[in-house]
Enzyme design. Sequence first.
Site, PDB file in Angstrom:
ATOM      1  N   ASP A 120      57.460  59.130  22.505  1.00 11.60           N
ATOM      2  CA  ASP A 120      57.560  60.511  22.927  1.00 11.60           C
ATOM      3  C   ASP A 120      56.785  60.639  24.240  1.00 11.60           C
ATOM      4  OD1 ASP A 120      58.312  63.154  22.662  1.00 11.60           O
ATOM      5  OD2 ASP A 120      56.456  63.705  21.659  1.00 11.60           O
TER       6      ASP A 120
ATOM      7  N   ASP B  18      53.946  61.664  17.353  1.00  9.07           N
ATOM      8  CA  ASP B  18      53.096  62.532  16.551  1.00  9.07           C
ATOM      9  C   ASP B  18      53.406  62.311  15.073  1.00  9.07           C
ATOM     10  OD1 ASP B  18      52.768  65.158  14.973  1.00  9.07           O
ATOM     11  OD2 ASP B  18      51.588  65.540  16.769  1.00  9.07           O
TER      12      ASP B  18
ATOM     13  N   ASP C 111      57.038  64.068  14.632  1.00  8.33           N
ATOM     14  CA  ASP C 111      57.962  62.936  14.771  1.00  8.33           C
ATOM     15  C   ASP C 111      58.124  62.159  13.468  1.00  8.33           C
ATOM     16  OD1 ASP C 111      58.541  63.300  17.520  1.00  8.33           O
ATOM     17  OD2 ASP C 111      56.602  62.433  18.047  1.00  8.33           O
TER      18      ASP C 111
END
Length: 674
Positions: free
Chosen positions: A367, A565, A569
């Site tokens: 990310d 995360d 995520d």
Amino acid sequence: MNHSNQMHHDNHASHDHHSGHAHHHGNFKVKFFVSLIFAIPIILLSPLMGVNLPFQFTFPGSEWVVLILSTILFFYGGKPFLSGGKDEIATKKPGMMTLVALGISVAYIYSLYAFYMNNFSSATGHTMDFFWELATLILIMLLGHWIEMNAVGNAGDALKKMAELLPNSAIKVMDNGQREEVKISDIMTDDIVEVKAGESIPTDGIIVQGQTSIDESLVTGESKKVQKNQNDNVIGGSINGSGTIQVKVTAVGEDGYLSQVMGLVNQAQNDKSSAELLSDKVAGYLFYFAVSVGVISFIVWMLIQNDVDFALERLVTVLVIACPHALGLAIPLVTARSTSIGAHNGLIIKNRESVEIAQHIDYVMMDKTGTLTEGNFSVNHYESFKNDLSNDTILSLFASLESQSNHPLAISIVDFAKSKNVSFTNPQDVNNIPGVGLEGLIDNKTYKITNVSYLDKHKLNYDDDLFTKLAQQGNSISYLIEDQQVIGMIAQGDQIKESSKQMVADLLSRNITPVMLTGDNNEVAHAVAKELGISDVHAQLMPEDKESIIKDYQSDGNKVMMVGDGINDAPSLIRADIGIAIGAGTDVAVDSGDIILVKSNPSDIIHFLTLSNNTMRKMVQNLWWGAGYNIVAVPLAAGILAFIGLILSPAIGAILMSLSTIIVAINAFTLKLK
């Protein structure tokens, strides 16, 4: 209760692969020295084959002294191996203890037979006993296990140090302002504790008074002191550096960071990976192999020489030289070392299988926000597109809606509005629009905060040139919509983390392809990717898109690691072959993620891969040693090279067996992160 001691105990007991060993066998050190007292006269009073001394220690009746002392030594010094063998047979998993127990039992029982033949039988000739071999065998085994237990204990040394970080007591600030020293076990959530400079912080908490710098090196591996101010979190076990602070307790006992880490690491150490299950299976077969070779060698030598003493010596040597233990410990010792080193450096290994999978990773997907960039946004531009609304009014509307969100972009806007003294109100009926933004009511009007993808999808007009200019500068751009009309925008910049570029370069040097996944617009994503050297970029993604992209890459047989995360995520982390939750802080119990990175440092991704490589190398070395040793040692003990004069005695066999395990333990202990 003393938390430090309790945690230390829990950790030690968790070394399951070896705990039975330690449990039944008491203190090897004490047994060794007591057995040495018995063994010395046995050795001196026994005829040493092939050794001609100018003097003799024997005297009339000395053979009875040897018998009595040998019997005491067999049952006292040999007890760890006899009881260990009994337990292994009871669990239908015969191994090293059973082999040693068989070896010393054969030596002792045959020596009783020899004693009877020499002292009570009318048969002519002398029958050789094995009393001195028995004594040296037990001594060497006890010494070897004493050294081994120390080495095994040291394998998890880094974790033990963590367990000892918490103090036994703390200074509690009472409601009347008085200070009172209390036990750690008496501290409760929401209590206030005072910590002076140089003292260990007793629990996880939030600073409510004072400011300081904290040394977290022994807790998370953070080498630099971390500046902490009021309302900042602190971790129990870290060292207060400079000022006196008061901390409101947020977690105690099992809920604390250190306890959670200890629990996760203990669980990881007790879970067996596929490689370990295989080594356990081979170690189990080795017992039957050794017994078979021992019996065959006894029969063969009886047929060749018709010498029961020599044939029996071959049998005993084979039994004591075979070491399934070296094979059985090859992986657990390395695991104990690697998981504790990882925890000590802020890398929590929850799933041990991921250490093995890491060798085959093809792609690392990340990310953008918070992983590659700081996630600390600053407002660089905001503008009204409606004549009757000022720029500050647009900022106020943005801040009103974003005040209901905890997203980094939202927090940045609210903080910026406060710094500009722009007032904002509490909106009503605020709803999250997944992958897009927010919507809510302000003064009975509906407003939406969206990204550029939403505008394109719904064919809403906006200034494309302004968007391109700001996006190419690396800004994330949000739009404010009223009645399907774009009335304002705000652009926010984020800083790339210092270590991100080096991390990407390190991945590429390992032939691993970095991939950026982000919900941000294409221009921003590619601007950041270009600066980092990432060529594979997927932008403007909805949360569910990340999971499907990972699935697509995996469909070609690729192994994928996802870094993101641990909460937002979570589906992607679960879908990936290895999920890494980065920046977990004290929340190491996040459900998703095979690996938890406590800090938000991209370098830790490389540290994990390095630790994984080093761990697997040590495992392979230990497995080769454990298997190779037995392949060579067992035939030698059977006398396969006797025709060239190479014959191993039971004592030499015992020394080699002990050394094989000690070498495995020491090799595991030399594992390092870098």
